[in-house]
Write a protein that holds these residues in place. Structure first.
Motif, short mmCIF file in Angstrom:
data_model
loop_
_atom_site.label_atom_id
_atom_site.label_comp_id
_atom_site.label_asym_id
_atom_site.label_seq_id
_atom_site.Cartn_x
_atom_site.Cartn_y
_atom_site.Cartn_z
N HIS A 79 0.85 -1.19 0.00
CA HIS A 79 0.00 0.00 0.00
C HIS A 79 0.88 1.24 0.00
O HIS A 79 1.51 1.55 1.00
N GLY A 127 -2.66 5.46 1.37
CA GLY A 127 -1.90 4.21 1.44
C GLY A 127 -1.67 3.77 2.87
O GLY A 127 -1.74 2.57 3.18
N ASP A 157 -4.98 2.38 4.14
CA ASP A 157 -5.20 1.06 3.56
C ASP A 157 -4.30 0.01 4.21
O ASP A 157 -4.74 -1.11 4.48
#
Length: 125
Positions: free
Chosen positions: A16, A22, A25
């Motif tokens: 990620h 990111g 996630d």
């Protein structure tokens, strides 16, 4: 065991990329992984708790790991959210993550760890 745990976590996180999205996630993916590997999550929490006092290589390892995580999180925040106190938010977020895992381990039948992470992260970012 700790080397393997950290290697698996690093492999999941590197999938990620992309700033705060990111990071979010990756953290949610980590929560999902922990729910599928409860025994590893439990062992990690127990080892960390057992080494909170006194000086030992294990305690130093956990301290360094927390410092690296805070640094990575604060760098990610600082790049995209200069309006935030990146170090404070990173420390608060890491404290939440550690506490959330413990709460889930105590009552996995009623605590949805990935949902708990998502809720906190959505409100934060």
């Amino acid at each position: 065991m700790l080397d393997e745990y950290d290697a698996r976590a690093a492999a999941r996180v590197t999938k990620h990329v992309g700033g705060i999205k990111g990071l979010v996630d990756a953290l949610v993916a980590d929560a999902e992984y922990m729910t599928s590997e409860r025994g590893l999550a439990l062992l990690h929490v127990v080892l960390q708790a057992e080494h909170l006092s006194g000086e030992s290589p294990v305690r130093e390892r956990f301290r360094e790991r927390a410092s690296l995580l805070r640094h990575h999180i604060s760098d990610t925040i600082r790049r995209e959210r200069p309006d935030m106190d990146a170090e404070a938010v990173a420390t608060e977020l890491l404290a939440f993550l550690e506490g959330a895992v413990t709460l889930w381990l105590l009552d996995p039948g009623t605590v949805d760890l990935p949902a708990l992470y998502r809720g906190c992260l959505d409100r934060l970012f």
